[in-house]
Design an enzyme around this catalytic site. Sequence first.
Site: not given
Length: 354
Positions: A167-168, A53-54, A268-269, A116, A223, A114, A133
């Site tokens: 989220n981030d 995800e990240d 998103d990221n 980082i 986000n 999630h 989470h």
Amino acid sequence: MGKLAALTLLGVSLAFLGQRFVAIREKMNASREVEPVEPQNCHLIEELENGSEDIDILPTGLAFISSGLKYPGMPNFAPDEPGKIFLMDLNEQTPRAQALKISDGFDKALFNPHGISTFINKDGTVYLYVVSHPHMESTVEIFKFEEQQRALIHLKTIKHELLKSLNDIVVVGPEQFYATRDHYFTNIFLTYLEMFLDLHWTYVAFYSPSEIKVVAKGFSSANGITISVDQKYIYVADVADKNIHVMEKHENWDLTERKVIQLGTFVDNLSVDPTTGDILAGCHPNAMKLLNYNPEDPPGSEVLRIQNVLSDKPRVSTVYANNGSVLQGSSVAFTYHGKILIGTVFHRALYCVL
């Protein structure tokens, strides 16, 4: 008379609901398909099967990758496995991903990583900050990275009333960071209602040991977040509004919006190319496919590069695009010395030499 009023109210309510459903479908790019843009020298990373995800990459080329995110509404191909942090050395001829060991005393079974962000201290020590989470709550976990042992030593857990539905994160100093809140409500039903009504109640918070405060608000769903090369600007992705907010950072850590870059895709990221200062955005071209996962018609992937970020007319180009046949649900992209690593919410990770 009472029946007439009731029927009128019912009619108005149904008309409103119908209008909102049509508007939401259009907003979610429900009919959008991407035109492929695929570099020739790419391959999937074998070890990453359950999301990436990240990503954050050190100046030395070591890449940290969060994997195994369990998030409401998102698919998860290994729901019983805890999340992990993987490491890749992008200087290797054929980089491989290795799961990092995590020190005893930290509840690894509840680890649900999630966003980082890394921080390098003046003495060269590397710290990894992770949004997690456990039990679907939100914490920020601080680890020290031990390179020789390929291990993370857990140092601290941060939890606060303002740090919910995180989220981030982007670290800007020792135990100092900005973090995004992607939903105002934490109840799943209220979260969907929030999306349906298109409320703009999410925000960016700043944390330090001496204070925590909201420094930017009014986002539909804040986000991804990152910082410019010169450390003067914070970039915030609003995934639901399909844009990036360019925020000026002040000495007191407050943020002032300077501009908004509309992209027409679900951002998103974010990462920043350390050489050019360009923003790279991992995006979801069709949110309807992402939220209603169908392996026969999977969500696609899209990576955009935004050049001349501070100019009146930033230049937006597509670095990578795929209809889901190779990579599903792209969430982040990072460059390093002519290479790019693309992560996903729940799927694989793609490594390309450009």
